[in-house]
Design an enzyme around this catalytic site. Structure first.
Site, PDB file in Angstrom:
ATOM      1  N   ASP A   1      13.923  23.574 -41.930  1.00 27.90           N
ATOM      2  CA  ASP A   1      13.431  23.912 -40.594  1.00 27.90           C
ATOM      3  C   ASP A   1      13.745  22.825 -39.571  1.00 27.90           C
ATOM      4  OD1 ASP A   1      12.308  26.319 -41.423  1.00 27.90           O
ATOM      5  OD2 ASP A   1      10.433  25.361 -42.025  1.00 27.90           O
TER       6      ASP A   1
ATOM      7  N   ASP B   1       5.655  30.258 -37.752  1.00 26.06           N
ATOM      8  CA  ASP B   1       5.583  30.702 -39.141  1.00 26.06           C
ATOM      9  C   ASP B   1       4.333  31.552 -39.336  1.00 26.06           C
ATOM     10  OD1 ASP B   1       7.882  29.507 -40.066  1.00 26.06           O
ATOM     11  OD2 ASP B   1       6.895  27.641 -40.611  1.00 26.06           O
TER      12      ASP B   1
ATOM     13  N   ALA C   1       0.820  -1.212   0.000  1.00 26.25           N
ATOM     14  CA  ALA C   1       0.000   0.000   0.000  1.00 26.25           C
ATOM     15  C   ALA C   1       0.849   1.255   0.000  1.00 26.25           C
ATOM     16  CB  ALA C   1      -0.921  -0.005   1.216  1.00 26.25           C
TER      17      ALA C   1
ATOM     18  N   ASN D   1      -6.372   0.366  -0.415  1.00 23.24           N
ATOM     19  CA  ASN D   1      -5.429   0.701  -1.487  1.00 23.24           C
ATOM     20  C   ASN D   1      -6.061   0.534  -2.861  1.00 23.24           C
ATOM     21  OD1 ASN D   1      -2.777   1.460  -2.388  1.00 23.24           O
ATOM     22  ND2 ASN D   1      -2.461  -0.669  -2.984  1.00 23.24           N
TER      23      ASN D   1
END
Length: 710
Positions: A439, A135, A89, A531
């Site tokens: 680019d 751009d 847990a 849990n």
């Protein structure tokens, strides 16, 4: 030098191949991109450190529980089972998997918005973006060239409409008289090859703008082209910057020309007047040049159209060079101002970036004047530089002035890379857009490389972290907001997880020290129930919570900011301590009054309810749970009710009672559990109230509890 992948559009020639494959420039770029190593993200590294810390704490707690139990004479086997259950847990073994799952699902959500994220780390980085270099064409603008101004026969006309729609009027100023537009529109229709179909341009975008303008002037473009078929043409070439077509009209062959204003002005000897009368070039030279400069100053691209009448049969056997020689002694007809309209959503997105503390810069191959005008319309702040001016600046000058720069025009690929480097040296998290092969290095160097999905090359897409399916700047901003939302939900989950793990460990250590319930306030199966049945549902509610309001009004988060800083860590530990105290007090009370079985059942119930309150509290480290946001978040409220129902059912259903060793609780026992829960809620709210007052005294509202007091 012609590089691999260059496109040959016309002409013929011989080439000498100097390199092939990976030795070409494209191959070199590809090799550079493939050599980039992927490192762990700051978030992953910090979560790894947190996992190690929690694991060490759980191991120490396990040893302490076993030693304390043995000192009391308990059986080692039972102590070992309890310790292992606690370790399952307490140790966040599922934390990396949960983080990966959240980021993976986040990529799907971003893809639905038009942003395909290729690497999970990019989802984390998106939320930290502080600078976007975009751009212009197609990203900030529509990539639909549109004629805005027509100057003809001394008249300046305004053109309505957007893009390639032929809907729109051509407006004149009252009192200037009527102007027949057909003579001025004919060269736009006939000296162009573009075709407009269903609002889309097939062919060159600039030609498309002229064809649309001709249609707005009243011409049936297709019918006009059939009526006046071409008998010869001079195709456009960058060398002479014009295109000319020849048509038989009546007893003459008329040459229609379109091209760059400076070229056509140099080849013209007269200008057509309003009623068709020609005026000599010397008479109107100053006025024409002034109009040309005025249109350019407004950020528009200027084209000129002209004509010349030739004797019938004069072009029948003419060679290309002879045809070009005939394009002289022209009668200038009109100047056309063309602009690529900004996207409306881009203006809104840039304003949103400003509120979010993200600086937007325009990177374009256009003229600086045109780019500056578009930037002003979009709300991009800063002055415009040409690529030459940018390259001429030293690193020191650039570092000092980069905040003042909003536009870089006529930019070279190396300028993009340099801009990214400068911004990253200043601690910025940079997103860079691109579509061409050149680019790719800048996209690789940026923290978030953004490729265009429609116009981008494959090399660029390979280099990018994110691909826009619509080439739209607003999609980048939507992705940033999505990244912030994902990170914010991830922090909600992590804060809650740290609180409950700390609570588990301190509960068992405290039980061992103070000999509460023989050191085992919860049985192994009860630990696993909380849990997996309680905390998992709560974690889903937090990890997939609705986005917090005001995410795009926060300042960008630095990736180096700890996930859990000292102040936040102290608060989480305090919350875990309060959970442990509340659980142990109830268990001790139950053990003293009702026996061990009822005590552990009360402990299970109390810890489950305390986890519900912890989840509500740590959705926002500062805001009260008694807020409109909590009540209107339907999904989260439903999951909270599911957890409360599970907490009730595990103590009332016979089968679950036998499995988890629980019994049904009566009224006083439930009151004890609820009282501990209420006390935790009140203390947590009081703590937030004090913290909010501290934040206000510091000078105003903080963007978020996490950033303010982490």
């Amino acid at each position: 030098m012609a590089y691999m992948n260059s496109q040959v559009t016309r002409g013929r020639g011989e080439m000498v191949v100097t390199a092939t494959g990976m030795t070409t420039e494209v191959g070199r770029i590809s090799g550079m991109l493939s050599g980039v190593e992927q490192d762990k993200t700051p978030l992953t590294k910090q979560l790894d450190r947190i996992t190690v810390i929690i694991t060490v704490m759980a191991a120490i707690a396990l040893v302490a529980i076993v030693l304390l139990g043995l000192a009391r004479g308990q059986d080692f086997d039972s102590l070992f089972v309890v310790g292992i259950s606690l370790a399952i847990a307490a140790i966040p073994t599922g934390l990396p998997a949960v983080v990966t799952m959240l980021l993976s699902l986040g990529t799907r959500q971003l893809a639905e918005k038009g942003a395909i994220v290729k690497r999970l780390k990019s989802v984390e980085t998106l939320g930290s973006t502080s600078a976007i270099c975009s751009d212009k064409t197609g990203t900030l603008t529509l990539n639909q060239m549109t004629a805005r101004t027509l100057v003809a026969a001394g008249h300046r006309l305004s053109v309505e409409g957007e893009g390639y729609s032929t809907t729109g009027r051509i407006l004149t100023v009252a009192g200037t008289g009527d102007l027949p537009l057909e003579p001025f529109a004919l060269p736009m229709a006939l000296a162009s090859d573009a075709v407009i179909r269903d609002g889309a341009c097939v062919g060159d975008p600039t030609e498309g703008a002229l064809v649309v303008l001709a249609a707005k002037a009243g011409l049936d473009v297709e019918g006009t082209r059939r009526t006046y078929a071409r008998v010869a043409e001079v195709p456009f070439d960058a060398e002479y910057k014009l295109m000319a077509t020849f048509h038989e009209i009546g007893d003459v062959v008329r040459c229609y020309v379109k091209g760059a204003p400076d070229v056509l002005l140099a080849r013209s000897t007269s200008v057509r007047g309003a009623q068709g009368a020609a005026r000599t070039w010397d008479e109107v030279r100053a006025a024409v040049l002034a109009e040309n400069d005025a249109i350019a100053a407004e950020g528009m691209r200027v084209l000129a159209v002209a004509q010349r009448d030739l004797p019938a049969g004069s072009v029948t056997a003419a060679s290309p060079d002879e045809l070009l020689a005939l394009v002289d002694g022209l009668e200038l007809l009109a100047l056309v101002g063309i602009v690529d309209p900004p996207r409306k959503e881009a203006r809104d997105a840039i304003a949103e970036c400003h509120d979010a503390g993200i600086r937007v810069r325009m990177i374009t191959g256009d003229h600086a004047t045109t780019a500056a005008a578009i930037a002003h319309q979009l709300g991009i702040e800063g002055r415009a530089l040409t690529g030459a001016q940018f390259a001429a600046m030293s690193d020191a000058e650039l570092d000092a002035q980069v905040d003042e720069i909003g536009v870089v025009a006529r930019v070279a690929p190396e300028d993009k890379v340099r801009l990214v480097d400068v911004l990253k040296r200043r601690g910025e998290i940079v997103a860079m857009t691109g579509d061409g092969v050149n680019d790719a290095p800048a996209l690789t160097r940026a923290d978030i490389g953004v490729a265009m999905g429609i116009t981008g090359t494959e090399v660029t897409k390979d280099a990018a972290e994110m691909i826009l399916t619509d080439d739209n700047f607003a999609t980048i901003v939507a992705a940033v907001e999505g990244g912030r939302g994902l990170y914010d939900n991830l922090m909600k989950y992590i804060r809650f997880q740290m609180v409950v793990l700390t609570g588990f460990i301190l509960t068992f250590v405290g039980a061992g020290i103070f000999t509460i319930a023989d050191g085992t306030p919860l049985t192994p199966l009860q630990i696993l129930w909380i849990n997996f049945a309680i905390d998992v549902v709560l974690a889903i509610g937090l990890g997939f919570d609705a986005p917090t309001e005001g995410l795009m009004r926060r300042r960008p988060r630095s990736p180096e900011t700890p996930v859990i800083g000292r102040a936040l860590g102290a608060r989480l530990a305090t919350a875990g301590l309060l959970i442990a105290i509340g659980t142990l007090v109830v268990v001790a009370y139950g053990e003293d009054r009702y026996g061990l079985t009822i005590a552990t059942t009360m402990g299970l119930t109390t810890m489950s309810l305390l986890h519900v309150v912890a989840a509500m509290q740590w959705r926002d480290p500062l805001a009260s749970v008694f807020s409109h946001d909590t009540l209107t978040n339907g999904r989260f409220v439903v999951l909270m009710l599911v957890v409360i129902a599970l907490t009730f059912l595990v103590t009332t259903i016979d089968g679950l009672q036998r499995i988890f060793g629980t019994v049904e609780l009566d009224g006083p026992q439930w009151r004890a559990c609820l009282l501990a829960t209420l006390a935790f809620l009140v203390l947590a709210e009081l703590g937030k109230l004090v913290l909010r007052s501290v934040v206000r005294r510091r000078g105003g509202a903080a963007p978020s509890g996490e950033t303010a007091l982490a």
